[in-house]
Design a protein around this motif. Structure first.
Motif, PDB file in Angstrom:
ATOM      1  N   GLY A  38       0.834  -1.199   0.000  1.00 43.68           N
ATOM      2  CA  GLY A  38       0.000   0.000   0.000  1.00 43.68           C
ATOM      3  C   GLY A  38       0.866   1.244   0.000  1.00 43.68           C
ATOM      4  O   GLY A  38       1.767   1.381  -0.809  1.00 43.68           O
ATOM      5  N   PHE A  39       0.573   2.143   0.922  1.00 43.07           N
ATOM      6  CA  PHE A  39       1.357   3.388   1.041  1.00 43.07           C
ATOM      7  C   PHE A  39       2.509   3.264   2.017  1.00 43.07           C
ATOM      8  O   PHE A  39       3.256   4.217   2.237  1.00 43.07           O
ATOM      9  N   GLN A  40       2.679   2.108   2.618  1.00 41.96           N
ATOM     10  CA  GLN A  40       3.751   1.905   3.580  1.00 41.96           C
ATOM     11  C   GLN A  40       5.062   1.630   2.842  1.00 41.96           C
ATOM     12  O   GLN A  40       5.096   0.865   1.882  1.00 41.96           O
ATOM     13  N   SER A  41       6.131   2.260   3.299  1.00 40.23           N
ATOM     14  CA  SER A  41       7.439   2.037   2.689  1.00 40.23           C
ATOM     15  C   SER A  41       8.515   2.061   3.763  1.00 40.23           C
ATOM     16  O   SER A  41       8.278   2.475   4.899  1.00 40.23           O
ATOM     17  N   ILE A  42       9.684   1.598   3.364  1.00 41.02           N
ATOM     18  CA  ILE A  42      10.850   1.630   4.247  1.00 41.02           C
ATOM     19  C   ILE A  42      11.905   2.499   3.581  1.00 41.02           C
ATOM     20  O   ILE A  42      12.256   2.284   2.417  1.00 41.02           O
ATOM     21  N   GLU A  49      17.113   2.152   9.030  1.00 39.06           N
ATOM     22  CA  GLU A  49      15.823   2.032   8.349  1.00 39.06           C
ATOM     23  C   GLU A  49      14.765   2.813   9.111  1.00 39.06           C
ATOM     24  O   GLU A  49      14.753   2.813  10.346  1.00 39.06           O
ATOM     25  N   THR A  50      13.880   3.448   8.375  1.00 39.34           N
ATOM     26  CA  THR A  50      12.762   4.169   8.963  1.00 39.34           C
ATOM     27  C   THR A  50      11.501   3.808   8.197  1.00 39.34           C
ATOM     28  O   THR A  50      11.483   3.861   6.958  1.00 39.34           O
ATOM     29  N   LEU A  51      10.465   3.456   8.921  1.00 46.07           N
ATOM     30  CA  LEU A  51       9.184   3.142   8.305  1.00 46.07           C
ATOM     31  C   LEU A  51       8.447   4.450   8.001  1.00 46.07           C
ATOM     32  O   LEU A  51       8.474   5.388   8.800  1.00 46.07           O
ATOM     33  N   VAL A  52       7.810   4.516   6.830  1.00 45.95           N
ATOM     34  CA  VAL A  52       7.030   5.677   6.402  1.00 45.95           C
ATOM     35  C   VAL A  52       5.666   5.157   5.971  1.00 45.95           C
ATOM     36  O   VAL A  52       5.573   4.109   5.325  1.00 45.95           O
ATOM     37  N   ASP A  53       4.612   5.871   6.304  1.00 46.18           N
ATOM     38  CA  ASP A  53       3.258   5.428   5.968  1.00 46.18           C
ATOM     39  C   ASP A  53       2.356   6.648   5.832  1.00 46.18           C
ATOM     40  O   ASP A  53       2.778   7.773   6.123  1.00 46.18           O
ATOM     41  N   GLY A  62      -1.416   3.922   8.993  1.00 44.69           N
ATOM     42  CA  GLY A  62      -1.225   4.786  10.155  1.00 44.69           C
ATOM     43  C   GLY A  62      -0.195   4.275  11.137  1.00 44.69           C
ATOM     44  O   GLY A  62      -0.218   4.639  12.307  1.00 44.69           O
ATOM     45  N   THR A  63       0.739   3.437  10.675  1.00 49.07           N
ATOM     46  CA  THR A  63       1.716   2.822  11.577  1.00 49.07           C
ATOM     47  C   THR A  63       3.041   3.577  11.672  1.00 49.07           C
ATOM     48  O   THR A  63       3.924   3.158  12.411  1.00 49.07           O
TER      49      THR A  63
END
Length: 170
Positions: A38-42, A49-53, A62-63
């Motif tokens: 979906g819209f979640q990326s690393i 590493e940083t999670l982006v959503d 929304g994580t």
């Protein structure tokens, strides 16, 4: 690193930079942002590493912070680091720095609904608090250095060329 160690470290870096060629002063940065689902990326930069959503209201899970929030986080952290470094360099008592940021994106810009609506932030506010015994004059001096020397603040304020390309892969 305490203030004395940071001041010494900064003085050493300033000395090194003062003797270096322009090419030696460049600090190259690169990373990769990969879609997870979906819209979640690393986002990967070096070994970090940083999670982006996106928020659920925009179709994400929304994580994690969204890309605009990550940009604001970068701005706040850069203001904080710049302030810490210059406070140490100038022997100004300023610690426990907190940068509170706010901005708003107008969805009409993202959806290309009006040429009068910007795609990004209209404005961003950054409210900095700190502990210490800095005088008004020292705070003004520190603010001047942050305004002139903070690299991510410059990214937000100064237009720059971004070379965007796209290609399909097998």
């Amino acid at each position: 690193m305490d203030r004395i160690e940071l001041a010494s470290f900064m003085d050493g870096l300033r000395e090194t930079v003062s003797k270096a060629t322009p090419e030696q002063c460049l600090e190259p940065m690169s990373g990769t942002v990969t879609q997870v689902r979906g819209f979640q990326s690393i986002a990967r930069f070096g070994d970090v590493e940083t999670l982006v959503d996106e928020p659920t209201v925009f179709g994400g899970t929304g994580t994690a912070p969204n890309p605009a929030e990550i940009a604001l986080a970068g701005l706040g952290a850069s203001i904080q680091v710049t302030m810490l470094c210059y406070a140490a360099h100038l022997s100004i008592d300023a610690t426990d720095i907190v940068v509170k940021l706010a901005g708003a994106l107008d969805a009409r810009g993202f959806f290309d609904m009006s040429p009068d609506v910007p795609v990004g932030f209209y404005e961003v506010t950054a409210d900095v608090t700190y502990k210490g015994s800095a005088s008004e004059a020292q705070v003004a001096q520190l603010l001047d250095y942050v305004n002139r020397c903070c690299p991510v603040l410059a990214v937000f304020r100064q237009p720059m060329q971004v070379k965007l390309s796209m290609r399909q892969v097998p």
